[in-house]
Design an enzyme around this catalytic site. Structure first.
Site, PDB file in Angstrom:
ATOM      1  N   ARG A 144       0.910  -1.176   0.063  1.00 44.32           N
ATOM      2  CA  ARG A 144      -0.009   0.064   0.175  1.00 44.32           C
ATOM      3  C   ARG A 144       0.891   1.348  -0.032  1.00 44.32           C
ATOM      4  O   ARG A 144       0.499   2.315  -0.239  1.00 44.32           O
ATOM      5  CB  ARG A 144      -0.706   0.109   1.293  1.00 44.32           C
ATOM      6  CG  ARG A 144      -1.852  -1.069   1.293  1.00 44.32           C
ATOM      7  CD  ARG A 144      -2.542  -1.083   2.675  1.00 44.32           C
ATOM      8  NE  ARG A 144      -1.555  -1.256   3.539  1.00 44.32           N
ATOM      9  CZ  ARG A 144      -1.901  -1.336   4.884  1.00 44.32           C
ATOM     10  NH1 ARG A 144      -2.974  -0.954   5.454  1.00 44.32           N
ATOM     11  NH2 ARG A 144      -0.506  -1.609   5.983  1.00 44.32           N
ATOM     12  N   GLN A 164       4.755  26.322  16.062  1.00 43.80           N
ATOM     13  CA  GLN A 164       3.995  26.672  14.603  1.00 43.80           C
ATOM     14  C   GLN A 164       4.845  25.729  13.693  1.00 43.80           C
ATOM     15  O   GLN A 164       5.947  25.453  13.694  1.00 43.80           O
ATOM     16  CB  GLN A 164       4.518  28.349  14.286  1.00 43.80           C
ATOM     17  CG  GLN A 164       3.755  28.505  12.743  1.00 43.80           C
ATOM     18  CD  GLN A 164       4.125  30.045  12.954  1.00 43.80           C
ATOM     19  OE1 GLN A 164       3.829  30.703  13.613  1.00 43.80           O
ATOM     20  NE2 GLN A 164       4.741  30.500  11.607  1.00 43.80           N
ATOM     21  N   ASP A 165       4.019  25.217  12.400  1.00 40.03           N
ATOM     22  CA  ASP A 165       4.341  24.711  11.363  1.00 40.03           C
ATOM     23  C   ASP A 165       4.510  25.620  10.282  1.00 40.03           C
ATOM     24  O   ASP A 165       3.795  26.309  10.022  1.00 40.03           O
ATOM     25  CB  ASP A 165       3.657  23.213  11.104  1.00 40.03           C
ATOM     26  CG  ASP A 165       3.952  22.163  11.849  1.00 40.03           C
ATOM     27  OD1 ASP A 165       4.851  22.159  13.033  1.00 40.03           O
ATOM     28  OD2 ASP A 165       3.135  21.120  11.882  1.00 40.03           O
ATOM     29  N   ASN A 166       5.565  25.424   9.619  1.00 39.55           N
ATOM     30  CA  ASN A 166       5.685  26.201   8.137  1.00 39.55           C
ATOM     31  C   ASN A 166       6.142  25.366   7.028  1.00 39.55           C
ATOM     32  O   ASN A 166       6.892  24.187   7.234  1.00 39.55           O
ATOM     33  CB  ASN A 166       7.031  27.469   8.210  1.00 39.55           C
ATOM     34  CG  ASN A 166       6.682  28.287   9.467  1.00 39.55           C
ATOM     35  OD1 ASN A 166       5.666  28.670   9.648  1.00 39.55           O
ATOM     36  ND2 ASN A 166       8.011  28.546  10.269  1.00 39.55           N
ATOM     37  N   ARG A 177      17.376  29.779   0.007  1.00 38.83           N
ATOM     38  CA  ARG A 177      16.798  30.381   0.977  1.00 38.83           C
ATOM     39  C   ARG A 177      17.589  30.604   2.218  1.00 38.83           C
ATOM     40  O   ARG A 177      17.828  29.462   2.588  1.00 38.83           O
ATOM     41  CB  ARG A 177      15.256  29.927   1.426  1.00 38.83           C
ATOM     42  CG  ARG A 177      14.307  29.918   0.113  1.00 38.83           C
ATOM     43  CD  ARG A 177      12.764  29.248   0.539  1.00 38.83           C
ATOM     44  NE  ARG A 177      12.146  29.048  -0.531  1.00 38.83           N
ATOM     45  CZ  ARG A 177      11.167  30.073  -0.883  1.00 38.83           C
ATOM     46  NH1 ARG A 177      11.018  31.309   0.009  1.00 38.83           N
ATOM     47  NH2 ARG A 177      10.087  29.933  -1.858  1.00 38.83           N
ATOM     48  N   HIS A 212      19.082  32.658   7.432  1.00 35.28           N
ATOM     49  CA  HIS A 212      18.097  33.272   8.214  1.00 35.28           C
ATOM     50  C   HIS A 212      18.146  33.004   9.865  1.00 35.28           C
ATOM     51  O   HIS A 212      18.338  31.699  10.026  1.00 35.28           O
ATOM     52  CB  HIS A 212      16.582  33.154   7.970  1.00 35.28           C
ATOM     53  CG  HIS A 212      16.202  33.631   6.493  1.00 35.28           C
ATOM     54  ND1 HIS A 212      15.660  32.765   5.641  1.00 35.28           N
ATOM     55  CD2 HIS A 212      16.963  34.525   5.799  1.00 35.28           C
ATOM     56  CE1 HIS A 212      15.515  33.325   4.331  1.00 35.28           C
ATOM     57  NE2 HIS A 212      16.357  34.419   4.224  1.00 35.28           N
ATOM     58  N   LYS A 258      14.322  25.062  15.402  1.00 30.79           N
ATOM     59  CA  LYS A 258      13.771  24.600  14.064  1.00 30.79           C
ATOM     60  C   LYS A 258      13.862  23.124  14.056  1.00 30.79           C
ATOM     61  O   LYS A 258      14.936  22.392  14.114  1.00 30.79           O
ATOM     62  CB  LYS A 258      14.017  25.283  13.009  1.00 30.79           C
ATOM     63  CG  LYS A 258      13.943  26.748  12.654  1.00 30.79           C
ATOM     64  CD  LYS A 258      14.550  27.058  11.633  1.00 30.79           C
ATOM     65  CE  LYS A 258      14.429  28.822  11.411  1.00 30.79           C
ATOM     66  NZ  LYS A 258      14.655  29.505  10.169  1.00 30.79           N
ATOM     67  N   HIS A 313      19.886  29.609   9.573  1.00 29.95           N
ATOM     68  CA  HIS A 313      19.644  28.280   8.561  1.00 29.95           C
ATOM     69  C   HIS A 313      19.079  28.842   7.279  1.00 29.95           C
ATOM     70  O   HIS A 313      18.607  29.842   7.105  1.00 29.95           O
ATOM     71  CB  HIS A 313      18.520  27.523   9.472  1.00 29.95           C
ATOM     72  CG  HIS A 313      17.859  26.506   8.569  1.00 29.95           C
ATOM     73  ND1 HIS A 313      16.896  26.699   7.874  1.00 29.95           N
ATOM     74  CD2 HIS A 313      18.194  25.349   8.521  1.00 29.95           C
ATOM     75  CE1 HIS A 313      16.486  25.683   7.234  1.00 29.95           C
ATOM     76  NE2 HIS A 313      17.210  24.782   7.635  1.00 29.95           N
ATOM     77  N   TYR A 323       9.036  22.796   8.264  1.00 25.50           N
ATOM     78  CA  TYR A 323       9.766  22.841   9.592  1.00 25.50           C
ATOM     79  C   TYR A 323       8.820  23.547  10.629  1.00 25.50           C
ATOM     80  O   TYR A 323       7.841  24.197  10.298  1.00 25.50           O
ATOM     81  CB  TYR A 323      10.941  23.587   9.267  1.00 25.50           C
ATOM     82  CG  TYR A 323      10.850  25.053   9.154  1.00 25.50           C
ATOM     83  CD1 TYR A 323      10.793  25.946   9.660  1.00 25.50           C
ATOM     84  CD2 TYR A 323      10.600  25.446   7.687  1.00 25.50           C
ATOM     85  CE1 TYR A 323      10.457  27.610   9.298  1.00 25.50           C
ATOM     86  CE2 TYR A 323      10.381  26.762   7.184  1.00 25.50           C
ATOM     87  CZ  TYR A 323      10.350  27.746   7.917  1.00 25.50           C
ATOM     88  OH  TYR A 323      10.177  29.007   7.715  1.00 25.50           O
ATOM     89  N   LYS A 344      16.043  40.302  -0.997  1.00 28.92           N
ATOM     90  CA  LYS A 344      16.112  40.539   0.265  1.00 28.92           C
ATOM     91  C   LYS A 344      17.492  39.847   0.710  1.00 28.92           C
ATOM     92  O   LYS A 344      18.329  40.144   1.658  1.00 28.92           O
ATOM     93  CB  LYS A 344      14.782  40.247   1.062  1.00 28.92           C
ATOM     94  CG  LYS A 344      15.064  40.412   2.439  1.00 28.92           C
ATOM     95  CD  LYS A 344      13.668  40.024   3.026  1.00 28.92           C
ATOM     96  CE  LYS A 344      13.878  39.985   4.741  1.00 28.92           C
ATOM     97  NZ  LYS A 344      12.396  39.433   5.084  1.00 28.92           N
ATOM     98  N   ASP A 345      17.455  38.345   0.373  1.00 26.27           N
ATOM     99  CA  ASP A 345      18.801  37.589   0.922  1.00 26.27           C
ATOM    100  C   ASP A 345      19.921  38.147   0.257  1.00 26.27           C
ATOM    101  O   ASP A 345      21.004  37.754   0.716  1.00 26.27           O
ATOM    102  CB  ASP A 345      18.314  36.086   0.364  1.00 26.27           C
ATOM    103  CG  ASP A 345      17.106  35.487   1.267  1.00 26.27           C
ATOM    104  OD1 ASP A 345      17.022  36.136   2.480  1.00 26.27           O
ATOM    105  OD2 ASP A 345      16.961  34.271   1.240  1.00 26.27           O
TER     106      ASP A 345
END
Length: 179
Positions: free
Chosen positions: A23, A47-49, A59, A62, A72, A119, A132, A169-170
């Site tokens: 399955r 919180q989950d992102n 990315r 940060h 995280k 990260h 995360y 921004k980065d």
């Protein structure tokens, strides 16, 4: 779940089993009691992102500062990413260390990033879904970061220069030595 220490104090690569049959499969990537026992303190995720990104996206790097620092628990549920953690805790025995780990849905692993670390990740597959958990609320005024191509850290993101996708921004983030 198996917790493997990395070169950064308090940062763990976490592997888990999958049980397969005709399955599909079943796995338990997170169990609060087991997690907290192995990390050595109680982590309360709030919180989950989730992000969806295309090949070549980078990315990060940060972090959140001060009372809004975040730990995280990161994983990739579709595709593959190169996950990168930098210890920016000046009082840490592993200050300045960089950990790079490939994550992907079929690899059955995730990474715990402790508070006080920067990260980021790069997308190695056609696309990726990155998820995360964080243990503190996000605060825009507490944002911090390090430019992806920092000359001190010399991180190889495994993406050819002409195929890197990085937000404006980065691109404007400061260097590691200016923190």
């Amino acid at each position: 779940m198996k917790f493997i220490k990395t070169d950064i104090d308090g940062c763990f690569l976490i592997t888990y089993e999958s049980f397969h049959d005709d399955r599909g499969f079943f796995s338990v990537p997170y169990n609060k009691e087991d997690f907290n026992q192995n990390v050595g303190y109680d982590v309360e995720f709030v919180q989950d992102n989730m992000s969806y990104s295309h090949y070549g996206t980078i990315r990060g790097l940060h972090f959140q500062k001060g009372e809004y620092e975040q730990a995280k628990l990161v994983t990739c549920t579709q595709g593959r990413v190169l996950d990168v953690v930098v210890d920016i805790r000046k009082d840490s025995s592993t200050y300045g260390e960089v950990v790079k780990v490939e994550l992907g849905w079929s690899l059955n692993r995730q990474l715990f990033v402790p508070r006080g670390c920067a990260h980021g990740f790069s997308v190695l597959s056609t696309n990726a879904i990155f998820q995360y958990k964080v243990d503190n609320q996000y605060n825009k005024e507490s944002e911090g970061g390090i430019v992806y191509n920092d000359e001190t850290l010399k991180i190889d993101w495994k993406i050819p220069e002409t195929q890197k996708r990085i937000s404006d921004k980065d691109l404007e983030l400061p260097s590691f030595i200016s923190l």
